[in-house]
Design an enzyme around this catalytic site. Structure first.
Site, PDB file in Angstrom:
ATOM      1  N   SER A  95       0.703  -1.213   0.209  1.00  0.00           N
ATOM      2  CA  SER A  95      -0.093   0.040  -0.104  1.00  0.00           C
ATOM      3  C   SER A  95       0.907   1.192  -0.022  1.00  0.00           C
ATOM      4  CB  SER A  95      -1.026   0.191   1.259  1.00  0.00           C
ATOM      5  OG  SER A  95      -0.108  -0.016   2.585  1.00  0.00           O
ATOM      6  N   HIS A 100       9.764  -1.450   2.047  1.00  0.00           N
ATOM      7  CA  HIS A 100       9.765  -1.698   3.455  1.00  0.00           C
ATOM      8  C   HIS A 100       9.667  -3.234   3.972  1.00  0.00           C
ATOM      9  CE1 HIS A 100       5.682  -0.755   2.116  1.00  0.00           C
ATOM     10  NE2 HIS A 100       5.442  -1.733   3.040  1.00  0.00           N
TER      11      HIS A 100
HETATM   12  P1  AMP Z   1       2.306  -2.432   2.923  1.00  0.00           P
HETATM   13  O1  AMP Z   1       0.837  -2.542   3.043  1.00  0.00           O
HETATM   14  O2  AMP Z   1       3.350  -3.605   2.937  1.00  0.00           O
HETATM   15  O3  AMP Z   1       2.718  -1.320   1.806  1.00  0.00           O
HETATM   16  O4  AMP Z   1       2.538  -1.620   4.415  1.00  0.00           O
HETATM   17  C1  AMP Z   1       2.536  -0.407   4.632  1.00  0.00           C
HETATM   18  C2  AMP Z   1       2.387  -0.198   6.012  1.00  0.00           C
HETATM   19  O5  AMP Z   1       2.668   0.963   6.306  1.00  0.00           O
HETATM   20  C3  AMP Z   1       1.000  -0.491   6.785  1.00  0.00           C
HETATM   21  O6  AMP Z   1       1.257  -1.827   7.708  1.00  0.00           O
HETATM   22  C4  AMP Z   1       0.478   0.706   7.236  1.00  0.00           C
HETATM   23  O7  AMP Z   1      -0.207   0.147   8.401  1.00  0.00           O
HETATM   24  C5  AMP Z   1       1.896   1.215   7.445  1.00  0.00           C
HETATM   25  N1  AMP Z   1       1.656   2.695   7.748  1.00  0.00           N
HETATM   26  C6  AMP Z   1       0.969   3.293   6.987  1.00  0.00           C
HETATM   27  N2  AMP Z   1       0.942   4.781   7.342  1.00  0.00           N
HETATM   28  C7  AMP Z   1       1.927   4.735   8.368  1.00  0.00           C
HETATM   29  C8  AMP Z   1       2.333   5.788   9.287  1.00  0.00           C
HETATM   30  N3  AMP Z   1       2.132   7.019   8.860  1.00  0.00           N
HETATM   31  N4  AMP Z   1       3.268   5.346  10.198  1.00  0.00           N
HETATM   32  C9  AMP Z   1       3.468   3.996  10.567  1.00  0.00           C
HETATM   33  N5  AMP Z   1       3.157   3.303   9.582  1.00  0.00           N
HETATM   34  C10 AMP Z   1       2.275   3.450   8.811  1.00  0.00           C
END
Ligand code: AMP
Length: 114
Positions: A95, A100
């Protein structure tokens, strides 16, 4: 100039996050929507969009991200085990388009993840 990714904005302290570790190559902060008692993200300073964009030139960096996740797992006391996940692209459930590594632990995790 390309717009900063959400994670670049965290790296640049424009958006708050609970940062638990950083070095010259990466930053580690707690996921805002944790899926386990420990859920942190290991994020390269270099804004590589996805795992698909990691090149041979990034091999040392990719290794550093994994070794950092392992170090944080130890720091977090995850002696009973943990999971490292990299979601890639739409079907992978990615997302945020800034590479990461998720580190999850502190409970028994199910498999397959769904
Ligand atoms: P992915 O779905 O693998 O791209 O993971 C993105 C992650 O970023 C998700 O687990 C979200 O909960 C996390 N995330 C989104 N915005 C933030 C933020 N502002 N601070 C910390 N984590 C976040």
């Amino acid at each position: 100039m390309a717009e900063k990714t959400l994670f670049e904005r965290i790296i640049d302290r424009e958006i708050p996050a609970t940062i638990i570790y950083e070095d010259d190559q990466c930053i580690v902060f707690r996921d805002i929507n944790p899926q386990a008692p420990t859920h942190v993200l290991v994020v390269p300073r270099k804004p590589i969009p996805t795992m698909d964009d990691v090149s041979e030139d990034d091999a040392a960096l990719a290794s550093h991200l994994l070794m950092t996740a392992k170090k944080i797992a130890a720091d977090e006391g995850l002696a009973n085990g943990y999971r490292i996940v990299i979601n890639c692209g739409a079907d992978g459930g990615q997302s945020v388009d800034h590479l990461h590594v998720h580190l999850l632990g502190g409970r028994k995790l199910k498999w397959p993840p769904g």
